[in-house]
Design a protein around this motif. Sequence first.
Motif: not given
Length: 112
Positions: A3-11, A48-55, A106-111
Amino acid sequence: MFSAIWSFLKNAAASFWNAVKRLWRAVVNFFKNVVEYFRKLRLDRNKHKPFIADLRQLKPKIKNAPERNVGIFEGVYNEETDEIEHAQIIEADRLDDKTKDILDNDPLVILS
């Protein structure tokens, strides 16, 4: 952490767009486009936490969003600096089955 990554990413999506490198592919292939990209970065697993998000999920948050609705946003979250690093968008005509399975609505997936 998700949620922290997703929130940061959205903002921060609008400001990221200026720094994001735009790539286009006919098909986003998880192993070819995503795994190889992160392998080349030689990330430190402890910070480091790699992630992908659905465009499609991210696009409404981005000012001057890409034209295509299909693709992924990939990046690396640095836990020490609380910043997104190595961010890029890959636009595509479609996603391969493996990428679809991993995103699985999922809107964001941490790999890992």
